[in-house]
Motif scaffolding. Structure first.
Motif, PDB file in Angstrom:
ATOM      1  N   TRP A 107       0.832  -1.209   0.000  1.00 35.76           N
ATOM      2  CA  TRP A 107       0.000   0.000   0.000  1.00 35.76           C
ATOM      3  C   TRP A 107       0.862   1.253   0.000  1.00 35.76           C
ATOM      4  O   TRP A 107       0.593   2.220  -0.720  1.00 35.76           O
ATOM      5  CB  TRP A 107      -0.886  -0.019   1.243  1.00 35.76           C
ATOM      6  CG  TRP A 107      -1.736   1.214   1.376  1.00 35.76           C
ATOM      7  CD1 TRP A 107      -2.911   1.479   0.762  1.00 35.76           C
ATOM      8  CD2 TRP A 107      -1.415   2.370   2.163  1.00 35.76           C
ATOM      9  NE1 TRP A 107      -3.384   2.719   1.119  1.00 35.76           N
ATOM     10  CE2 TRP A 107      -2.468   3.308   1.983  1.00 35.76           C
ATOM     11  CE3 TRP A 107      -0.346   2.713   3.000  1.00 35.76           C
ATOM     12  CZ2 TRP A 107      -2.470   4.536   2.609  1.00 35.76           C
ATOM     13  CZ3 TRP A 107      -0.367   3.949   3.623  1.00 35.76           C
ATOM     14  CH2 TRP A 107      -1.423   4.836   3.426  1.00 35.76           C
ATOM     15  N   LEU A 108       1.950   1.242   0.810  1.00 33.27           N
ATOM     16  CA  LEU A 108       2.834   2.400   0.878  1.00 33.27           C
ATOM     17  C   LEU A 108       3.527   2.629  -0.453  1.00 33.27           C
ATOM     18  O   LEU A 108       3.671   3.786  -0.910  1.00 33.27           O
ATOM     19  CB  LEU A 108       3.870   2.195   1.985  1.00 33.27           C
ATOM     20  CG  LEU A 108       4.871   3.333   2.223  1.00 33.27           C
ATOM     21  CD1 LEU A 108       4.132   4.609   2.644  1.00 33.27           C
ATOM     22  CD2 LEU A 108       5.893   2.956   3.292  1.00 33.27           C
ATOM     23  N   SER A 109       3.927   1.569  -1.135  1.00 33.28           N
ATOM     24  CA  SER A 109       4.600   1.717  -2.436  1.00 33.28           C
ATOM     25  C   SER A 109       3.648   2.306  -3.466  1.00 33.28           C
ATOM     26  O   SER A 109       4.022   3.194  -4.258  1.00 33.28           O
ATOM     27  CB  SER A 109       5.118   0.355  -2.905  1.00 33.28           C
ATOM     28  OG  SER A 109       6.081  -0.161  -1.996  1.00 33.28           O
ATOM     29  N   ARG A 110       2.402   1.815  -3.495  1.00 31.76           N
ATOM     30  CA  ARG A 110       1.436   2.349  -4.453  1.00 31.76           C
ATOM     31  C   ARG A 110       1.144   3.826  -4.170  1.00 31.76           C
ATOM     32  O   ARG A 110       0.991   4.638  -5.082  1.00 31.76           O
ATOM     33  CB  ARG A 110       0.132   1.555  -4.376  1.00 31.76           C
ATOM     34  CG  ARG A 110       0.281   0.122  -4.892  1.00 31.76           C
ATOM     35  CD  ARG A 110      -1.037  -0.604  -4.879  1.00 31.76           C
ATOM     36  NE  ARG A 110      -1.999   0.040  -5.778  1.00 31.76           N
ATOM     37  CZ  ARG A 110      -3.264  -0.328  -5.904  1.00 31.76           C
ATOM     38  NH1 ARG A 110      -3.717  -1.344  -5.162  1.00 31.76           N
ATOM     39  NH2 ARG A 110      -4.062   0.298  -6.742  1.00 31.76           N
ATOM     40  N   TRP A 111       1.083   4.196  -2.882  1.00 26.89           N
ATOM     41  CA  TRP A 111       0.818   5.600  -2.535  1.00 26.89           C
ATOM     42  C   TRP A 111       1.957   6.494  -2.990  1.00 26.89           C
ATOM     43  O   TRP A 111       1.737   7.583  -3.531  1.00 26.89           O
ATOM     44  CB  TRP A 111       0.627   5.686  -1.027  1.00 26.89           C
ATOM     45  CG  TRP A 111       0.434   7.096  -0.538  1.00 26.89           C
ATOM     46  CD1 TRP A 111      -0.682   7.859  -0.620  1.00 26.89           C
ATOM     47  CD2 TRP A 111       1.432   7.908   0.080  1.00 26.89           C
ATOM     48  NE1 TRP A 111      -0.484   9.092  -0.088  1.00 26.89           N
ATOM     49  CE2 TRP A 111       0.835   9.157   0.368  1.00 26.89           C
ATOM     50  CE3 TRP A 111       2.760   7.721   0.436  1.00 26.89           C
ATOM     51  CZ2 TRP A 111       1.533  10.190   0.977  1.00 26.89           C
ATOM     52  CZ3 TRP A 111       3.456   8.734   1.040  1.00 26.89           C
ATOM     53  CH2 TRP A 111       2.836   9.971   1.294  1.00 26.89           C
ATOM     54  N   ARG A 112       3.202   6.034  -2.805  1.00 31.15           N
ATOM     55  CA  ARG A 112       4.357   6.856  -3.228  1.00 31.15           C
ATOM     56  C   ARG A 112       4.385   7.012  -4.737  1.00 31.15           C
ATOM     57  O   ARG A 112       4.725   8.091  -5.259  1.00 31.15           O
ATOM     58  CB  ARG A 112       5.653   6.187  -2.739  1.00 31.15           C
ATOM     59  CG  ARG A 112       5.803   6.227  -1.228  1.00 31.15           C
ATOM     60  CD  ARG A 112       7.097   5.534  -0.795  1.00 31.15           C
ATOM     61  NE  ARG A 112       8.257   6.215  -1.340  1.00 31.15           N
ATOM     62  CZ  ARG A 112       9.506   5.752  -1.222  1.00 31.15           C
ATOM     63  NH1 ARG A 112       9.721   4.586  -0.616  1.00 31.15           N
ATOM     64  NH2 ARG A 112      10.517   6.432  -1.725  1.00 31.15           N
ATOM     65  N   VAL A 113       4.061   5.921  -5.463  1.00 28.89           N
ATOM     66  CA  VAL A 113       4.054   6.023  -6.945  1.00 28.89           C
ATOM     67  C   VAL A 113       2.961   6.996  -7.389  1.00 28.89           C
ATOM     68  O   VAL A 113       3.144   7.816  -8.296  1.00 28.89           O
ATOM     69  CB  VAL A 113       3.813   4.631  -7.554  1.00 28.89           C
ATOM     70  CG1 VAL A 113       3.549   4.737  -9.064  1.00 28.89           C
ATOM     71  CG2 VAL A 113       5.035   3.738  -7.311  1.00 28.89           C
ATOM     72  N   ALA A 114       1.788   6.916  -6.699  1.00 23.80           N
ATOM     73  CA  ALA A 114       0.693   7.836  -7.080  1.00 23.80           C
ATOM     74  C   ALA A 114       1.091   9.268  -6.823  1.00 23.80           C
ATOM     75  O   ALA A 114       0.811  10.181  -7.635  1.00 23.80           O
ATOM     76  CB  ALA A 114      -0.559   7.471  -6.294  1.00 23.80           C
ATOM     77  N   VAL A 115       1.758   9.549  -5.708  1.00 21.26           N
ATOM     78  CA  VAL A 115       2.204  10.907  -5.406  1.00 21.26           C
ATOM     79  C   VAL A 115       3.230  11.367  -6.406  1.00 21.26           C
ATOM     80  O   VAL A 115       3.211  12.529  -6.873  1.00 21.26           O
ATOM     81  CB  VAL A 115       2.776  10.966  -3.965  1.00 21.26           C
ATOM     82  CG1 VAL A 115       3.447  12.296  -3.704  1.00 21.26           C
ATOM     83  CG2 VAL A 115       1.660  10.710  -2.947  1.00 21.26           C
ATOM     84  N   TRP A 116       4.137  10.489  -6.799  1.00 22.20           N
ATOM     85  CA  TRP A 116       5.175  10.851  -7.771  1.00 22.20           C
ATOM     86  C   TRP A 116       4.557  11.215  -9.112  1.00 22.20           C
ATOM     87  O   TRP A 116       4.944  12.179  -9.759  1.00 22.20           O
ATOM     88  CB  TRP A 116       6.147   9.670  -7.914  1.00 22.20           C
ATOM     89  CG  TRP A 116       7.205   9.899  -8.941  1.00 22.20           C
ATOM     90  CD1 TRP A 116       8.309  10.663  -8.864  1.00 22.20           C
ATOM     91  CD2 TRP A 116       7.211   9.308 -10.235  1.00 22.20           C
ATOM     92  NE1 TRP A 116       9.041  10.608 -10.013  1.00 22.20           N
ATOM     93  CE2 TRP A 116       8.375   9.782 -10.895  1.00 22.20           C
ATOM     94  CE3 TRP A 116       6.355   8.450 -10.920  1.00 22.20           C
ATOM     95  CZ2 TRP A 116       8.701   9.413 -12.172  1.00 22.20           C
ATOM     96  CZ3 TRP A 116       6.697   8.087 -12.196  1.00 22.20           C
ATOM     97  CH2 TRP A 116       7.846   8.556 -12.827  1.00 22.20           C
ATOM     98  N   ARG A 117       3.564  10.428  -9.557  1.00 26.20           N
ATOM     99  CA  ARG A 117       2.919  10.716 -10.838  1.00 26.20           C
ATOM    100  C   ARG A 117       2.152  12.046 -10.788  1.00 26.20           C
ATOM    101  O   ARG A 117       2.102  12.808 -11.774  1.00 26.20           O
ATOM    102  CB  ARG A 117       1.987   9.590 -11.208  1.00 26.20           C
ATOM    103  CG  ARG A 117       2.710   8.323 -11.654  1.00 26.20           C
ATOM    104  CD  ARG A 117       1.734   7.208 -11.992  1.00 26.20           C
ATOM    105  NE  ARG A 117       2.423   6.038 -12.491  1.00 26.20           N
ATOM    106  CZ  ARG A 117       1.819   4.894 -12.777  1.00 26.20           C
ATOM    107  NH1 ARG A 117       0.495   4.793 -12.624  1.00 26.20           N
ATOM    108  NH2 ARG A 117       2.517   3.897 -13.221  1.00 26.20           N
ATOM    109  N   THR A 118       1.521  12.323  -9.686  1.00 37.30           N
ATOM    110  CA  THR A 118       0.752  13.579  -9.554  1.00 37.30           C
ATOM    111  C   THR A 118       1.664  14.787  -9.655  1.00 37.30           C
ATOM    112  O   THR A 118       1.311  15.804 -10.257  1.00 37.30           O
ATOM    113  CB  THR A 118       0.008  13.589  -8.226  1.00 37.30           C
ATOM    114  OG1 THR A 118      -0.854  12.434  -8.167  1.00 37.30           O
ATOM    115  CG2 THR A 118      -0.805  14.842  -8.059  1.00 37.30           C
ATOM    116  N   ASN A 119       2.850  14.688  -9.046  1.00 45.06           N
ATOM    117  CA  ASN A 119       3.787  15.826  -9.014  1.00 45.06           C
ATOM    118  C   ASN A 119       4.632  15.896 -10.270  1.00 45.06           C
ATOM    119  O   ASN A 119       5.466  16.818 -10.398  1.00 45.06           O
ATOM    120  CB  ASN A 119       4.669  15.761  -7.797  1.00 45.06           C
ATOM    121  CG  ASN A 119       3.854  15.912  -6.513  1.00 45.06           C
ATOM    122  OD1 ASN A 119       2.826  16.596  -6.523  1.00 45.06           O
ATOM    123  ND2 ASN A 119       4.307  15.312  -5.428  1.00 45.06           N
TER     124      ASN A 119
END
Length: 424
Positions: free
Chosen positions: A412-424
């Protein structure tokens, strides 16, 4: 007429009294004979060498006195105990006189703990080490007409100084008398020559030798030996394990002896029915000089080689006997098979990790003692083997659950970090 009846009645009564006196009733004749109490005599070395201060910072004599006080407090009520000394009275240099210096400090009989402790408190290291004469005296102290357990416990820090009366030959002579007397020896100095002599004395009568270097070890071992005298005597049966379980002897409940060389594996078989629990323990005795750091392993294995449960213990040279054990319960069988339950053959493997200097002989192997018992299995298996892992299955379950939860959180933490990276 009345007078004749009275005379007749009196005569009958007199005959009845005489009959009772001359011919005991069946109950009295069948009354069991009182069993003789087990007897133990502690034989303590009080020679001059007991002054040495190398046991827990105190003298050997002080350590022995402290251990004796603890032992005297724990003697079972049914045991008759006595104390004999050697080298406690003659301080001179005359060998002939010094080799007669052994006496009974406290007579074998019902124990008065205060009186026995007072007698021990008066001892001071004095003279020679007449082990042979002391053993002969102790055997006389313990003689009796019954078949009660008789045990001598010898505590010494040195070898006999009164040859040619070899104490090992004395022990063999005592064993040949057939008086059911066992001699156990405890050595306070880890010396190869002393070990050899004390081992020979013990083995001649079916006893044990133990090297002790600490006060608590001495007290614990003497208490064990005194308690053993109060239990029924079990004579170990000699057996011979094999290199494979398929060829191993099948053992019944009892105590067995065998020998095992350094690093060897020995196999035995035991049949266990459903609803029964196998309890096994093994002791390996280092009867020669061995290197420090060793261990013993006892495994219960199926015929197909799957491990069921194991017990292991490690040592570091502080004692000459190392032991371990295991328990394996089988559940009850339900349904049609309950009428004729099949026994499961359990293979017991004994292994050791002893090693020795090159100068030490490896044959014959070290003596091992294997105890096997079959009892009713407990209703709950919370404190015994489960899933072949003993109590370890709880830890394994916790680790699996922790790994699963940790994996979910990390994903879950890995998916959240990837989602944040894509947003930024």
């Amino acid at each position: 007429m009345i007078t004749r009846k009275r005379l007749s009645t009196g005569a009958c009564a007199l005959l009845a009294v005489l009959a009772v006196g001359l011919f005991p009733t069946g109950a009295a004749a069948d009354e069991p004979v009182a069993k003789e109490s087990p007897k133990v005599e502690l034989v303590l070395d009080v020679s001059g060498s007991m002054r040495a201060r190398d046991i827990d910072g105190q003298s050997r004599m002080s350590a022995a006195k402290q251990a004796f006080n603890e032992v005297l407090d724990a003697v079972p009520e049914e045991v008759e105990l006595g104390i004999r000394t050697l080298g406690a009275n003659y301080p001179g240099q005359d060998r002939k006189t010094g080799c007669k210096d052994t006496r009974q400090l406290y007579p074998v009989g019902p124990l008065d703990r205060t009186e026995a402790k007072t007698a021990v408190a008066t001892l001071a290291p004095t003279g020679w080490t007449p082990i042979g004469p002391a053993l002969l005296g102790a055997a006389e102290d313990l003689k009796g007409d019954g078949n009660a357990t008789r045990r001598i416990v010898l505590i010494t820090d040195g070898e006999d100084t009164c040859a040619p009366l070899d104490p090992c030959e004395v022990a063999r002579d005592i064993a040949a008398r057939g008086i059911h007397l066992t001699i156990d020896t405890l050595g306070l100095v880890p010396n190869a020559k002393i070990r050899q002599q004390l081992t020979c004395i013990a083995e001649a009568t079916g006893g044990t030798y133990t090297s002790v270097r600490h006060t608590d070890e001495l007290s614990k071992r003497v208490r064990q030996l005194v308690d053993r005298a109060a239990d029924p005597v079990v004579t170990p049966v000699a057996t011979e394990g094999t290199a494979r379980c398929a060829d191993a002897p099948t053992l019944k409940p009892g105590v067995y002896t065998d020998r095992e060389t350094f690093g060897q594996h020995r196999w035995y078989r035991v049949d266990v029915l459903p609803g029964q629990e196998l309890r096994a323990s093994v002791s390996v005795s280092a009867d020669r000089a061995v290197n420090d750091d060793y261990g013993v392993l006892l495994r219960a294995v199926t015929l197909r080689g799957r491990e069921i449960v194991r017990g292991s213990e490690a040592g570091d040279g502080r004692t000459d006997v190392i032991s371990t054990g295991l328990r394996y319960p089988r559940r009850e069988v339900d349904g049609a098979d309950a009428d004729k339950p099949a026994a499961e053959t359990v293979c017991l493997q004994i292994s050791n990790s002893f090693s020795a200097p090159p100068s030490v002989k490896t044959t014959p192997g070290m003596p091992i003692e294997l105890a096997v018992d079959i009892v009713d299995a407990p209703d709950e298996a919370s404190d015994v083997a489960a899933f072949g892992l003993g109590r370890g299955w709880w830890l394994l379950g916790v680790l699996v659950l922790a790994g699963f939860v940790g994996g979910l959180l990390w994903g879950w933490l890995s998916r959240w970090r990837v989602a944040v990276w894509r947003t930024n």
